[in-house]
Scaffold this motif. Structure first.
Motif, PDB file in Angstrom:
ATOM      1  N   LEU A   4       0.828  -1.199   0.000  1.00 43.41           N
ATOM      2  CA  LEU A   4       0.000   0.000   0.000  1.00 43.41           C
ATOM      3  C   LEU A   4       0.872   1.264   0.000  1.00 43.41           C
ATOM      4  N   THR A   5       0.330   2.342  -0.530  1.00 40.23           N
ATOM      5  CA  THR A   5       1.079   3.591  -0.597  1.00 40.23           C
ATOM      6  C   THR A   5       1.559   4.060   0.780  1.00 40.23           C
ATOM      7  N   PRO A   6       2.790   4.543   0.892  1.00 38.33           N
ATOM      8  CA  PRO A   6       3.272   5.100   2.169  1.00 38.33           C
ATOM      9  C   PRO A   6       2.712   6.501   2.429  1.00 38.33           C
ATOM     10  N   ASP A   7       1.981   7.042   1.454  1.00 33.97           N
ATOM     11  CA  ASP A   7       1.443   8.393   1.596  1.00 33.97           C
ATOM     12  C   ASP A   7       0.014   8.416   2.142  1.00 33.97           C
ATOM     13  N   ALA A   8      -0.507   7.261   2.536  1.00 32.45           N
ATOM     14  CA  ALA A   8      -1.873   7.226   3.071  1.00 32.45           C
ATOM     15  C   ALA A   8      -2.001   8.164   4.267  1.00 32.45           C
TER      16      ALA A   8
END
Length: 551
Positions: free
Chosen positions: A128-132
């Motif tokens: 999953l994106t680390p920018d969530a």
């Protein structure tokens, strides 16, 4: 001429669910489907069993229906459902002011939405994106549309229901403003069949407007085309959604060993507009990057498209059209004895079938209540039966095989045991046999000869594509390169005939697979397909036959 009480038109989830519901209430019914089982929308969607959270803000009624039906289907159709849960993820590209009304909408609809930290979300889903920025857990799940339709049919048949596939309705007969029967054409033989009935249920999904027109009625049905992309591996274990108003390319759904990204929304005037395009595939990849930044690094297996049967009496279209459903009694339009169910989605198919069956039973003065929310579609497999099957089928795919076969498991096992005895007597075994006489034809989806033979002998099976929809044959990494040839050869060897000659069956199957491969033909996939072309065109000299069929 055949005779029954109700004719159901449409063999997707809603139509087959209606056949099941009516049959369980003791109402004689025959279903007509122009293609094979799950031929239309029910086999051309992302496989998401909605929690309703997607509709919590803009369509609260649909949200409530989804969460209720989600929980029901987990009980009565557990062989069709993989309980995965889901995540709603707010990315930097999403509007943070949407979150509070979404939380409120979920609470009002009865949908449990639990916030977790982005770090916890990354622990659960490392890709999953680390920018969530914010993440919520919801009770989304996954559902196999092919199997769902099949198990509804099995249940209906136990109660006397009958389903005729490859039967296209060409006329709805009426007398003095009342339905008296239908005429259908058998697309395999060209013969026509008349069926006398008291009522007709139009559950034809994207084709329901065309069915209504056969009766001289108008229906505001707008087929809405959606394209999806299938990746070759399962890089998420949970359904992952963008936390924003419903839009294109904002859902990733794990399905068996693959992951599906979808979907687009584009109005079309053809319910069979199901050919994906290269621009749609590349656009979906771009839209999927905010959730999974490395999505372009994953191998694409294929793309496919389907049409949603949107009911648009107010003129709305696309994402603005409600995903709710409507049951219409056409007596108000001057035709007594015809009821249509418009709109909806697969998650609420059972409720749609219940509502339309309630209307039919009211008209027929049948007071038997609906039981489809309580009674499982197929029973739990006897452990002793599985123990026997473990000697003849690959153990790690045993439960999957049993779930696919449903009511057909005992007969399939018995046939496999007979074949095993014969194989041992003749010492005719292969390295991929399980107990002898049951070779594995499709390694990708773990489909063996016994299962293929069982499905091929079903009167509703006419092609390799029918077998694929029942077993997932050819839906794995090689996209039919090996298993299609093995299956055709095995069926010929065992004297089981399909509708078309062996080479024709093979070409038709491969051409259908090619339709989904073509818009994603780059990288590893291009190399795989060049290999496949070499096998069939170079070694087996099928290039001319396939070219001729294309034209």
């Amino acid at each position: 001429m055949l005779e029954t009480t109700v004719v159901v038109i449409g063999g997707g989830a809603t139509g087959m669910g209606t056949l099941r519901d009516l049959s369980m209430r003791g109402v004689p019914a025959i279903l007509l489907e122009q293609g094979g089982l799950a031929h239309g929308t029910s086999s051309r969607f992302h496989g998401l069993l909605h929690s309703g959270a997607r509709y919590a803000v803009n369509d609260p009624e649909s949200a409530r229906e989804c969460i209720e039906e989600n929980m029901i289907l987990r009980r009565v159709g557990k062989q069709c459902v993989e309980v995965t849960e889901g995540l709603f993820v707010l990315t930097p590209k999403d509007d943070p002011t949407f979150v509070d009304p979404w939380i409120k909408g979920c609470a009002e609809a009865g949908i449990k939405a639990e916030e977790i930290s982005p770090a916890e979300a990354r622990r659960l889903e490392p890709n999953l994106t680390p920018d969530a920025q914010r993440v919520f857990r919801v009770p989304d799940s996954c559902v196999d549309g092919f199997r769902l339709v099949l198990h509804n049919r099995m249940s209906a048949e136990r109660y006397g229901g009958r389903a005729l596939t490859y039967h296209e309705v060409i006329a709805i007969r009426q007398q003095n403003g009342t339905v008296c029967g239908v005429t259908a054409r058998n697309l395999m033989t060209g013969e026509t069949v008349d069926i006398a009935c008291r009522m007709v249920v139009n559950a034809a999904g994207s084709w329901s407007g065309e069915v209504a027109a056969l009766a001289g009625l108008e229906a505001a049905i707008t087929p809405d085309r959606g394209t999806l992309v299938v990746f070759n591996h399962r890089f998420t274990s949970r359904v992952v959604n963008r936390l924003h108003a419903s839009s294109d390319g904002d859902i990733f759904v794990p399905h068996g060993s693959v992951t599906i990204l979808g979907t687009t929304s584009m109005p079309t005037d053809r319910p069979d507009d199901t050919t994906p395009t290269y621009p749609e595939v590349t656009r979906l990849l771009e839209l999927g990057e905010p959730l999974f930044p490395h999505v372009r690094d994953y191998r694409i297996l294929r793309a496919f498209a389907g049409t949603r049967p949107l009911y648009t009496p107010g003129g709305a279209s696309g994402r603005k059209a409600s995903r709710n459903f409507h049951v219409v009694d056409h007596a108000a339009d001057g035709l007594d004895g015809m009821v249509s169910v418009f709109g909806g989605k697969l998650t609420t198919y059972r409720l749609m079938a219940e509502r339309v069956s309630d209307e039919v039973c009211r008209r027929l003065s049948v007071s038997t209540p609906c039981r489809t929310a309580e009674e499982p579609m197929v029973g739990t497999v006897d452990p002793a039966l599985l123990e026997r099957a473990a000697r003849l089928f690959p153990v790690r795919a045993l439960n999957l095989m049993a779930d696919r076969l449903g009511d057909d498991l005992p007969a399939t096992l018995q046939q496999a045991e007979v074949a095993a005895l014969a194989a041992r007597a003749s010492k005719d075994t292969h390295i991929t046999d399980f107990g002898g006489g049951n070779p594995l034809l499709c390694e990708c989806e773990m489909v063996s000869l016994a299962e293929v033979e069982c499905v091929a002998r079903d009167p509703a099976t006419h092609s390799l594509t029918d077998i694929r929809l029942r077993t997932r044959l050819g839906m794995g990494t090689c996209q039919g390169t090996f298993c299609s040839l093995r299956s055709v050869a095995s069926l010929v060897e065992h004297g089981i005939r399909l509708e078309f000659a062996p080479v024709d069956s093979l070409c038709r199957f491969l051409q259908e697979r090619w339709k989904g491969l073509r818009p994603a033909m780059w990288g590893q996939q291009a190399r795989e397909m060049e290999f496949s072309r070499a096998v069939y065109a170079g070694i087996l000299n099928l290039d001319g036959a396939m070219h001729e069929q294309n034209n």
